[in-house]
Enzyme design. Structure first.
Site, PDB file in Angstrom:
ATOM      1  N   LEU A 142      20.308   2.086  13.773  1.00 24.76           N
ATOM      2  CA  LEU A 142      21.488   3.027  14.386  1.00 24.76           C
ATOM      3  C   LEU A 142      22.255   3.101  13.193  1.00 24.76           C
ATOM      4  O   LEU A 142      22.938   4.325  12.244  1.00 24.76           O
ATOM      5  CB  LEU A 142      22.258   2.338  15.046  1.00 24.76           C
ATOM      6  CG  LEU A 142      23.806   2.682  15.628  1.00 24.76           C
ATOM      7  CD1 LEU A 142      24.300   3.835  16.118  1.00 24.76           C
ATOM      8  CD2 LEU A 142      24.255   1.458  15.917  1.00 24.76           C
ATOM      9  N   TYR A 152       4.597  -3.509  20.299  1.00 24.55           N
ATOM     10  CA  TYR A 152       5.558  -4.188  18.715  1.00 24.55           C
ATOM     11  C   TYR A 152       6.009  -6.033  18.793  1.00 24.55           C
ATOM     12  O   TYR A 152       5.092  -6.602  17.761  1.00 24.55           O
ATOM     13  CB  TYR A 152       7.037  -3.476  18.703  1.00 24.55           C
ATOM     14  CG  TYR A 152       7.601  -4.191  17.210  1.00 24.55           C
ATOM     15  CD1 TYR A 152       6.786  -4.444  16.001  1.00 24.55           C
ATOM     16  CD2 TYR A 152       8.869  -4.596  17.248  1.00 24.55           C
ATOM     17  CE1 TYR A 152       7.677  -5.365  14.880  1.00 24.55           C
ATOM     18  CE2 TYR A 152       9.515  -5.311  16.179  1.00 24.55           C
ATOM     19  CZ  TYR A 152       9.048  -5.421  15.135  1.00 24.55           C
ATOM     20  OH  TYR A 152       9.807  -6.275  13.866  1.00 24.55           O
ATOM     21  N   THR A 169      10.368 -11.116  14.962  1.00 20.11           N
ATOM     22  CA  THR A 169      11.252 -10.243  15.394  1.00 20.11           C
ATOM     23  C   THR A 169      11.937 -10.907  16.619  1.00 20.11           C
ATOM     24  O   THR A 169      11.568 -11.676  17.577  1.00 20.11           O
ATOM     25  CB  THR A 169      10.704  -9.578  15.648  1.00 20.11           C
ATOM     26  OG1 THR A 169      11.519  -8.800  16.048  1.00 20.11           O
ATOM     27  CG2 THR A 169       9.696  -9.140  16.006  1.00 20.11           C
ATOM     28  N   ASN A 171       0.640  -0.838  -0.132  1.00 21.22           N
ATOM     29  CA  ASN A 171      -0.360   0.141   0.049  1.00 21.22           C
ATOM     30  C   ASN A 171       1.082   0.906   0.091  1.00 21.22           C
ATOM     31  O   ASN A 171       0.164   2.235   0.265  1.00 21.22           O
ATOM     32  CB  ASN A 171      -0.677   0.042   1.121  1.00 21.22           C
ATOM     33  CG  ASN A 171      -0.097   0.082   2.454  1.00 21.22           C
ATOM     34  OD1 ASN A 171       0.743  -0.177   2.686  1.00 21.22           O
ATOM     35  ND2 ASN A 171      -0.670   0.157   3.864  1.00 21.22           N
TER      36      ASN A 171
HETATM   37  N1  UDP Z   1      21.030   3.087  18.678  1.00 14.38           N
HETATM   38  C1  UDP Z   1      21.587   4.796  19.265  1.00 14.38           C
HETATM   39  N2  UDP Z   1      21.165   5.213  18.604  1.00 14.38           N
HETATM   40  C2  UDP Z   1      21.093   5.737  17.603  1.00 14.38           C
HETATM   41  C3  UDP Z   1      19.918   4.843  17.124  1.00 14.38           C
HETATM   42  C4  UDP Z   1      19.923   3.408  18.141  1.00 14.38           C
HETATM   43  O1  UDP Z   1      22.495   4.143  20.193  1.00 14.38           O
HETATM   44  O2  UDP Z   1      20.709   6.439  17.195  1.00 14.38           O
HETATM   45  C5  UDP Z   1      21.122   2.145  19.656  1.00 14.38           C
HETATM   46  C6  UDP Z   1      19.544   1.789  19.936  1.00 14.38           C
HETATM   47  O3  UDP Z   1      19.833   1.804  21.745  1.00 14.38           O
HETATM   48  C7  UDP Z   1      20.253  -0.239  20.193  1.00 14.38           C
HETATM   49  C8  UDP Z   1      20.966  -0.250  18.854  1.00 14.38           C
HETATM   50  O4  UDP Z   1      21.526   1.419  18.540  1.00 14.38           O
HETATM   51  O5  UDP Z   1      21.022  -0.306  20.766  1.00 14.38           O
HETATM   52  C9  UDP Z   1      20.312  -1.172  17.695  1.00 14.38           C
HETATM   53  O6  UDP Z   1      18.964   0.189  17.703  1.00 14.38           O
HETATM   54  P1  UDP Z   1      18.080   0.073  16.613  1.00 14.38           P
HETATM   55  O7  UDP Z   1      17.096   1.078  16.790  1.00 14.38           O
HETATM   56  O8  UDP Z   1      18.733  -0.069  14.720  1.00 14.38           O
HETATM   57  O9  UDP Z   1      17.497  -1.616  16.210  1.00 14.38           O
HETATM   58  P2  UDP Z   1      16.843  -2.311  17.149  1.00 14.38           P
HETATM   59  O10 UDP Z   1      17.929  -2.397  18.201  1.00 14.38           O
HETATM   60  O11 UDP Z   1      16.190  -1.189  17.883  1.00 14.38           O
HETATM   61  O12 UDP Z   1      16.179  -3.496  16.203  1.00 14.38           O
END
Ligand code: UDP
Length: 326
Positions: free
Chosen positions: A189, A140, A116, A32
């Site tokens: 990240l 989620y 997940t 979509n």
């Molecule tokens: N993280 C961070 N800064 C950011 C985004 C993510 O320090 O701007 C950290 C986050 O706390 C986690 C890791 O990077 O420990 C991976 O986060 P991401 O959002 O990529 O994936 P998730 O683990 O949430 O699926």
């Protein structure tokens, strides 16, 4: 096989379409475009529609006579799921019920589902295997676990066979750079770091510096998007060969954890640009360490991840982010 790829315009869905096409399967993408990209649909046919549109869904199933369905069309941001849980239950549960009903009506009995690591909640062991208790700590994870439970119930009730693949941290891009990760806004990240290095004006901070890990930052198990897709392909073959209906779930990760600081260093090594980032308070709901025990997927599916080095994963992502096509 003729495969319906729901969410085929998204990050992982588009990689799946490329791999399915290259493996000789016929694909129909259903999307979509709420978060997906038209430019990512480069393989197979496209049906632009919402799963909630039952009439059109029936028409699509009637038209193509699918052998299997794959579902990638989920909302997947933990923080957003806490702020707006009903969006997650609508999108990730109600819409999947609509899809499963259509499959039932049209006697399509093979389903591969994107799940997940968030179904596990707070980890109780260093390496998370399939026996680990499932106790999600956010909507989620709960929405994904709800579907896993539904799929279990559908085995004996309707003869539906399904495989749930629980991703740890998806990363990287196809080496062709035809497709890649493009979220708006980006929350993950690796793409945030790479977009910042590529010159985008986005703020990146380290979420939490006092975790009980060697360098104080969170540890995650990053797995290449094409390795996730190769597991889907193996799951599809397994469903085809399966004698009687089943539900199975597999954890997909490399079994190797990298801290946020290690990722920042790896990004600097790949791009030649060092980022000096400040530390923010921890993000709500982020466990200190999430690392998979992926041995069951390897043993049962014959899964062999190709990208076991974080440098190779980041390199493919960097190739994409230097010149994203969408
Ligand atoms: N993280 C961070 N800064 C950011 C985004 C993510 O320090 O701007 C950290 C986050 O706390 C986690 C890791 O990077 O420990 C991976 O986060 P991401 O959002 O990529 O994936 P998730 O683990 O949430 O699926």
């Amino acid at each position: 096989m003729r495969v319906l790829v729901v969410g085929g315009a998204g990050y992982i869905g588009a990689h799946m379409c490329k791999m399915l096409a290259e493996s000789g399967h016929e694909i129909v993408v259903l999307d979509n475009f709420s978060t997906g990209h038209k430019a990512a649909v480069q393989w197979g046919r496209l049906e632009e529609m919402a799963l909630a549109d039952v009439g059109r869904l029936d028409a699509v199933f009637e038209k193509y006579q699918f052998d299997a369905v794959m579902h990638f069309a989920a909302a997947s941001i933990v923080g957003e799921s806490v702020r707006d849980p009903l969006k997650y239950y609508e999108n990730n549960v109600s819409d999947v019920i609509s899809l499963l009903r259509a499959m039932q009506r049209h006697r399509v009995m093979r389903f591969v589902f994107s799940s997940t690591a968030a179904v596990f909640g707070e980890p109780q062991s260093d390496f998370i295997d399939e026996q680990h208790p499932r106790a999600p700590i956010n909507p989620y994870g709960a929405s994904k676990l709800t579907v896993e439970r539904m799929l279990m119930d559908c085995v004996s009730a309707y003869g539906l066979s399904s495989v749930a693949l629980r991703y740890f941290n998806a990363a990287g891009a196809d080496p062709s750079s035809l497709i890649g990760e493009s979220h708006q806004p980006e929350t993950h990240l690796i793409p945030k770091l790479l977009r910042r290095v590529a010159g985008e004006d986005i703020e990146v901070r380290i979420f939490g510096g006092d975790y009980p890990t060697p360098d104080g930052t969170c540890i995650r198990d990053y797995v290449h998007v094409n390795d996730l897709c190769s597991a889907h392909l193996l799951a599809l073959n397994r469903l085809r060969e399966m004698g009687s209906p089943t539900f199975e779930a597999f954890n997909l990760g490399n079994g190797q954890g990298y801290s946020v600081k290690e990722i920042i260093t790896a990004v600097a090594r790949t791009t030649g640009k060092k980022l000096d980032l400040s530390v923010d308070p921890p993000r709500h709901g982020d466990p200190a360490r999430l690392v998979a025990d992926g041995s069951l997927a390897k043993a049962a599916l014959g899964w062999m991840p190709k990208y076991t080095e974080i440098a190779d994963i980041i390199d493919t992502a960097w190739r994409w982010h230097r010149q994203p096509r969408y």
